[in-house]
Scaffold this active site. Sequence first.
Site, PDB file in Angstrom:
ATOM      1  N   HIS A 125       0.859  -1.190   0.000  1.00  0.00           N
ATOM      2  CA  HIS A 125       0.000   0.000   0.000  1.00  0.00           C
ATOM      3  C   HIS A 125       0.893   1.237   0.000  1.00  0.00           C
ATOM      4  O   HIS A 125       2.063   1.168   0.409  1.00  0.00           O
ATOM      5  CB  HIS A 125      -0.871   0.048   1.262  1.00  0.00           C
ATOM      6  CG  HIS A 125      -1.939  -0.994   1.332  1.00  0.00           C
ATOM      7  ND1 HIS A 125      -1.951  -1.994   2.262  1.00  0.00           N
ATOM      8  CD2 HIS A 125      -3.059  -1.174   0.585  1.00  0.00           C
ATOM      9  CE1 HIS A 125      -3.022  -2.762   2.082  1.00  0.00           C
ATOM     10  NE2 HIS A 125      -3.704  -2.287   1.071  1.00  0.00           N
ATOM     11  N   CYS A 141      -2.653   0.494   9.908  1.00  0.00           N
ATOM     12  CA  CYS A 141      -3.606  -0.495   9.390  1.00  0.00           C
ATOM     13  C   CYS A 141      -4.586  -0.964  10.451  1.00  0.00           C
ATOM     14  O   CYS A 141      -5.664  -1.471  10.136  1.00  0.00           O
ATOM     15  CB  CYS A 141      -2.871  -1.726   8.870  1.00  0.00           C
ATOM     16  SG  CYS A 141      -1.384  -1.349   7.933  1.00  0.00           S
TER      17      CYS A 141
HETATM   18  C1  CIR Z   1      -3.195  -7.770   3.397  1.00  0.00           C
HETATM   19  O1  CIR Z   1      -2.376  -8.311   2.672  1.00  0.00           O
HETATM   20  O2  CIR Z   1      -4.179  -7.186   2.946  1.00  0.00           O
HETATM   21  C2  CIR Z   1      -3.016  -7.821   4.901  1.00  0.00           C
HETATM   22  N1  CIR Z   1      -2.350  -9.034   5.256  1.00  0.00           N
HETATM   23  C3  CIR Z   1      -2.224  -6.625   5.371  1.00  0.00           C
HETATM   24  C4  CIR Z   1      -2.958  -5.342   5.206  1.00  0.00           C
HETATM   25  C5  CIR Z   1      -2.217  -4.176   5.748  1.00  0.00           C
HETATM   26  N2  CIR Z   1      -3.011  -3.008   5.683  1.00  0.00           N
HETATM   27  C6  CIR Z   1      -2.542  -1.802   5.435  1.00  0.00           C
HETATM   28  O3  CIR Z   1      -1.369  -1.635   5.113  1.00  0.00           O
HETATM   29  N3  CIR Z   1      -3.397  -0.786   5.471  1.00  0.00           N
END
Ligand code: CIR
Length: 258
Positions: free
Chosen positions: A166, A253
Amino acid sequence: MTASFTCAILKAVPKSFAQGLSTSGEGPPDVALAQRQHAAYAQALEDLGLTVTVLAADADHPDSVFIEDAAVIVGDLAVITRPGALSRREETVTVADHLRPILDLVHISAPGTLDGGDVCETDEGLLVGVGARTNAEGARQLAEIVRPLGLACQSVDLSGLPDLLHLKTGISYLGEGRMAVAPMAAALPVLRDFETVPVHADEAYAANCVRIGQRVVLPAGSPRFADRLAALGLEPVAVDLSEFRKMDGGPSCLSLRF
Ligand code: CIR
């Protein structure tokens, strides 16, 4: 934009957490430890004066603890996203149900995809990473939704930067025109508009951090970056998020802040 949050919404760590998406190569998380770290993170936000609500765990969606990806909140408006990863798409349902009585809701619709982790709010507007999870249509819809609020959206092309899951994996807005930047994001042309605060390669995970008032919540184990923040007059608040790092998630997150 950086300092005025009063509330945070979190979602509890599900028993299925280890089945979530991960590219870290750091092995499976210890779910019990992740639950303790999550509680400590919630406490840290409370200690910073935020009213914290923790939504029930959702074992059907192992990544749902990364609640930031399910919504983008600007003022009284919650933009319910359409996550780019298919396994995460239904995570938005419980988040929308919770936010509906509190905020106005608008939804990103197909074929748009948008993850909250790709949206970086600055004093000038929103930067929206277009890459692995958010597509150009999702960014376009978000821009259209927030335009009446006087908020400008600028798309940031993440193609060619595969290490950035992201946008906020690699950059975080620190306020006063400053942007924390991990080495893997340093080539982004949009950074010309900011005073960059480089995060050392050994501490790149800390480029995902959250300013709340004069404090910055950052991952434990980032002493150089913590010193840099202190030199800028900000107070670093370190939280141990080792088990979330294994699943590619950092401090931003784990909460929706507004
Ligand atoms: C994913 O791959 O979507 C989750 N394991 C990690 C998401 C992390 N979220 C973020 O950076 N906002």
